[in-house]
Write an enzyme that holds these catalytic residues in place. Structure first.
Site, PDB file in Angstrom:
ATOM      1  N   CYS A   1     -30.925  12.707  10.684  1.00  0.00           N
ATOM      2  CA  CYS A   1     -31.100  13.259  12.030  1.00  0.00           C
ATOM      3  C   CYS A   1     -29.771  13.286  12.780  1.00  0.00           C
ATOM      4  O   CYS A   1     -29.581  14.085  13.694  1.00  0.00           O
ATOM      5  CB  CYS A   1     -32.106  12.434  12.807  1.00  0.00           C
ATOM      6  SG  CYS A   1     -31.674  10.688  12.843  1.00  0.00           S
TER       7      CYS A   1
ATOM      8  N   GLU B   1     -38.349  10.590  18.653  1.00  0.00           N
ATOM      9  CA  GLU B   1     -37.007  10.740  18.067  1.00  0.00           C
ATOM     10  C   GLU B   1     -37.084  11.981  17.200  1.00  0.00           C
ATOM     11  O   GLU B   1     -37.624  11.931  16.090  1.00  0.00           O
ATOM     12  CB  GLU B   1     -36.656   9.514  17.213  1.00  0.00           C
ATOM     13  CG  GLU B   1     -36.597   8.204  17.971  1.00  0.00           C
ATOM     14  CD  GLU B   1     -35.441   8.140  18.944  1.00  0.00           C
ATOM     15  OE1 GLU B   1     -34.486   8.918  18.808  1.00  0.00           O
ATOM     16  OE2 GLU B   1     -35.509   7.318  19.875  1.00  0.00           O
TER      17      GLU B   1
HETATM   18  P1  NAP Z   1     -42.172  16.104  10.324  1.00  0.00           P
HETATM   19  O1  NAP Z   1     -42.656  17.166   9.422  1.00  0.00           O
HETATM   20  O2  NAP Z   1     -42.201  16.346  11.768  1.00  0.00           O
HETATM   21  O3  NAP Z   1     -43.035  14.818   9.938  1.00  0.00           O
HETATM   22  C1  NAP Z   1     -42.765  13.568  10.516  1.00  0.00           C
HETATM   23  C2  NAP Z   1     -43.999  12.688  10.431  1.00  0.00           C
HETATM   24  O4  NAP Z   1     -45.015  13.229  11.265  1.00  0.00           O
HETATM   25  C3  NAP Z   1     -44.598  12.588   9.042  1.00  0.00           C
HETATM   26  O5  NAP Z   1     -45.019  11.256   8.802  1.00  0.00           O
HETATM   27  C4  NAP Z   1     -45.790  13.538   9.098  1.00  0.00           C
HETATM   28  O6  NAP Z   1     -46.763  13.163   8.177  1.00  0.00           O
HETATM   29  C5  NAP Z   1     -46.246  13.347  10.532  1.00  0.00           C
HETATM   30  N1  NAP Z   1     -46.999  14.446  11.102  1.00  0.00           N
HETATM   31  C6  NAP Z   1     -46.843  15.766  10.876  1.00  0.00           C
HETATM   32  N2  NAP Z   1     -47.707  16.469  11.629  1.00  0.00           N
HETATM   33  C7  NAP Z   1     -48.421  15.572  12.345  1.00  0.00           C
HETATM   34  C8  NAP Z   1     -49.467  15.682  13.321  1.00  0.00           C
HETATM   35  N3  NAP Z   1     -49.956  16.852  13.691  1.00  0.00           N
HETATM   36  N4  NAP Z   1     -49.954  14.541  13.846  1.00  0.00           N
HETATM   37  C9  NAP Z   1     -49.478  13.330  13.483  1.00  0.00           C
HETATM   38  N5  NAP Z   1     -48.497  13.167  12.561  1.00  0.00           N
HETATM   39  C10 NAP Z   1     -47.972  14.280  12.013  1.00  0.00           C
HETATM   40  O7  NAP Z   1     -40.682  15.673   9.960  1.00  0.00           O
HETATM   41  P2  NAP Z   1     -40.071  15.325   8.538  1.00  0.00           P
HETATM   42  O8  NAP Z   1     -39.954  16.596   7.767  1.00  0.00           O
HETATM   43  O9  NAP Z   1     -40.768  14.163   7.912  1.00  0.00           O
HETATM   44  O10 NAP Z   1     -38.636  14.775   8.931  1.00  0.00           O
HETATM   45  C11 NAP Z   1     -37.535  15.589   9.156  1.00  0.00           C
HETATM   46  C12 NAP Z   1     -37.276  15.736  10.627  1.00  0.00           C
HETATM   47  O11 NAP Z   1     -37.177  14.460  11.241  1.00  0.00           O
HETATM   48  C13 NAP Z   1     -35.956  16.419  10.900  1.00  0.00           C
HETATM   49  O12 NAP Z   1     -36.176  17.416  11.838  1.00  0.00           O
HETATM   50  C14 NAP Z   1     -35.070  15.304  11.441  1.00  0.00           C
HETATM   51  O13 NAP Z   1     -34.069  15.740  12.332  1.00  0.00           O
HETATM   52  C15 NAP Z   1     -36.041  14.411  12.107  1.00  0.00           C
HETATM   53  N6  NAP Z   1     -35.550  13.032  12.147  1.00  0.00           N
HETATM   54  C16 NAP Z   1     -35.223  12.489  13.358  1.00  0.00           C
HETATM   55  C17 NAP Z   1     -34.741  11.177  13.413  1.00  0.00           C
HETATM   56  C18 NAP Z   1     -34.367  10.541  14.730  1.00  0.00           C
HETATM   57  O14 NAP Z   1     -34.149   9.330  14.768  1.00  0.00           O
HETATM   58  N7  NAP Z   1     -34.262  11.286  15.800  1.00  0.00           N
HETATM   59  C19 NAP Z   1     -34.607  10.416  12.251  1.00  0.00           C
HETATM   60  C20 NAP Z   1     -34.961  11.001  11.044  1.00  0.00           C
HETATM   61  C21 NAP Z   1     -35.436  12.312  11.004  1.00  0.00           C
HETATM   62  P3  NAP Z   1     -47.782  14.184   7.483  1.00  0.00           P
HETATM   63  O15 NAP Z   1     -46.967  15.357   7.056  1.00  0.00           O
HETATM   64  O16 NAP Z   1     -48.356  13.376   6.383  1.00  0.00           O
HETATM   65  O17 NAP Z   1     -48.793  14.533   8.536  1.00  0.00           O
END
Ligand code: NAP
Length: 525
Positions: A295, A256
């Protein structure tokens, strides 16, 4: 005193590793908590597979549903202090905090009710057995059994309660133990919920564990019957797609990701009518709720050229009226974005989009905190970046179009796949044309009209009864949508054999029909 966030793994809270990450109040920039920067994923996965999985699979759907209900009760008991934590650590208004927390409990409740309807079954089957040969005794039946592994849930920072529990509700009901991993800015809310579960004795069976800190270098620990459900940016999703877990170990991955959701204002809409008022109200809310960190928030606004200037001005006025500030203060309707990184990323995103258009905003100044003024960018028709770059804050672009459904669809499709798209119109033909052209590029279409303006939850609300997830850049994933979601945690097994023997084997399974579920009570022979 700063609070210490601990992992809950293998039945106990774990001491925090010496390496810690800090969590800040985004309004004051004060440190409010420290969390382990290194996770205990290995132990959590082992415990889930060896203890949590067998425990859950021994339960009937009804018993699993009782667990979900107990989770609801545990959260409801701490709802008020939890809202305060969410306000303090997420920059959320009380309304934003409730949206997250009550969204979590209502999703748990919804799946508890569905689980109850499945009764004493532990697995489910699809429809009736199929006769496979001339002899009617030789039949096949599609059965769904829970995956024999762990469900790793990697969550985004913006909905720490809902995101953690909308996933968990489905996995637990399906019979698969959960290891959940929040993102740092939301981790205190997640930690408080886990404490509440623990205090009610809900974590003793290893079915739900939490790890904080990066797991980036540990994904290879996942094996074939495990799954990953990820919510976050498309950039991280790309890393997961090529991880050892997925490529080498065959782990199932549901994504997602982010999305450049659009709203189309139909050419029939009069600016003094109810549909227009709904469009203005919903669009302004989508830009400012949770400071635009949703999102499903509207990122691109398409307006017929003849009224583009007037509508942009109305939107500007609606955004100007939104009181910003520290959400602990009375009357504040939009807080800061969640972290210093977010702040930097949103401001640089605005600067990048501004190069393709004109910024329409009424800047407000704050001495400290990660505040961003709600911002519209009136873009040029040839603008490219607005269809490509998600600015995850209170920011949207406005684009004039020629008022045809074809152009509106072409523009919407340039987002390369969206979680949701909305259209405001009372002209059924216009909407039908748009839907025929742009439907497949969206996971959800919200049709705002005079008839539903009083009743609809708005384009940004994710409903547990309906599918959530979009094609293409939105990740191509699927969550929720009623009982169909259980399949994401199950293995479809085409069981073949003698009709009476299959009837004995699968006779207690629930039957998943196309539109409803009824306990089987026995397979017809
Ligand atoms: P993110 O930076 O991609 O991080 C999401 C999760 O992934 C965090 O728990 C992060 O934890 C982990 N992560 C990062 N790099 C990783 C890796 N290499 N391996 C495993 N895990 C990893 O996103 P965010 O800044 O938290 O959230 C914002 C984004 O989420 C926006 O782009 C938004 O559109 C999207 N979003 C989508 C939905 C949906 O339902 N489609 C809902 C909410 C948000 P760590 O940083 O601790 O590694």
């Amino acid at each position: 005193m700063t609070y210490t966030i601990q992992n809950f793994v293998a039945g106990a809270f774990q001491p925090v590793a010496s390496e810690t990450a800090s969590l800040y109040n985004p309004s004051t920039e004060a440190v409010i908590a420290k969390a382990s920067a290194r996770s205990g994923l290995d132990a959590a996965l082992r415990h889930a597979r060896q203890v949590g999985g067998p425990a859950l699979r021994s339960l009937t759907f009804k018993q699993r549903a009782e667990k979900l209900k107990a989770m609801v009760d545990a959260i409801v008991a701490i709802r008020d202090p939890l809202i305060e934590v969410s306000v303090e650590c997420g920059g959320n208004t009380r309304g934003d905090a409730k949206f997250d927390i009550d969204g979590a409990t209502s999703t748990l409740q919804f799946y508890a009710q569905l689980g109850e309807s499945l009764g004493d079954a532990k697995i489910f089957v699809e429809g009736e057995p199929l006769q496979l040969a001339r002899n009617p005794r030789w039949v096949g039946h599609h059965a769904w059994v829970p995956q024999d592994g762990a469900a790793l849930h990697i969550n985004a920072f913006n909905f720490p309660a809902w995101n953690m529990l909308e996933k968990a509700a489905v996995a637990l009901l399906a019979g698969v133990p959960v290891v959940t991993k929040p993102a740092l800015p939301g981790s205190l809310v997640a930690a408080r919920i886990v404490e509440a579960f623990h205090s009610k004795g809900l974590l003793a069976d290893g079915t739900f564990q939490i790890v904080h800190g990066s797991i980036a270098d540990q994904l290879g620990l996942l094996t074939v019957n495990d799954s990953i459900a990820f919510t976050g940016s498309s950039a991280t999703a790309q890393i997961l797609r090529v991880s050892d877990a997925v490529v080498r170990n065959g782990v199932r991955l549901n994504v997602e990701a982010d999305s450049l959701n659009s709203v189309v204002l139909g050419p029939d809409v009069q600016t003094d009518g109810e549909t227009y008022r709904a469009f203005l109200r919903d669009t302004a809310r989508e830009i400012t709720q949770k400071a635009g960190q949703k999102c499903t928030a509207i990122r691109r606004i398409f307006i017929p050229t003849s009224i583009a200037a007037a509508v942009t001005e109305d939107l500007r006025a609606a955004l100007r009226d939104v009181k910003m500030g520290d959400p602990t203060q009375e009357g504040v309707r939009m807080g800061p974005v969640a972290s210093a990184e977010q702040h930097k990323s949103v401001l640089s995103g605005i600067a990048a989009l501004a190069a393709e258009g004109k910024v329409v905003a009424d800047p407000r100044q704050f001495e400290r905190g990660y505040f961003v003024t709600p911002t519209l960018i009136a873009a040029d028709a040839n603008a490219k970046l607005l269809h490509e770059r998600e600015v995850f804050g209170p920011v949207a672009t406005v684009l004039a179009y020629d008022g045809t459904s074809g152009t509106a669809a072409t523009l919407a499709k340039r987002g390369q796949g969206s979680l949701q798209g909305s259209i405001y119109s009372d002209d059924g033909e216009f909407v039908a044309d748009y839907f025929a052209q742009a439907g497949a590029w969206h996971g959800r279409i919200f049709w705002g009209s005079e008839k539903v303006s009083e009743h609809a939850a708005g384009p940004g609300a994710v409903l547990a009864s309906l599918h959530h997830g979009g094609p293409g850049r939105a990740g191509g994933g699927s969550e929720l949508g009623g009982l169909e979601a259980l399949k994401h945690y199950g293995q479809r097994v085409a069981v073949q054999g003698s009709r009476p023997l299959l009837s004995k084997l699968l006779g207690n399974a629930a039957v998943l029909g196309s539109s409803n579920v009824t306990p089987a009570g026995g397979v017809p022979s």
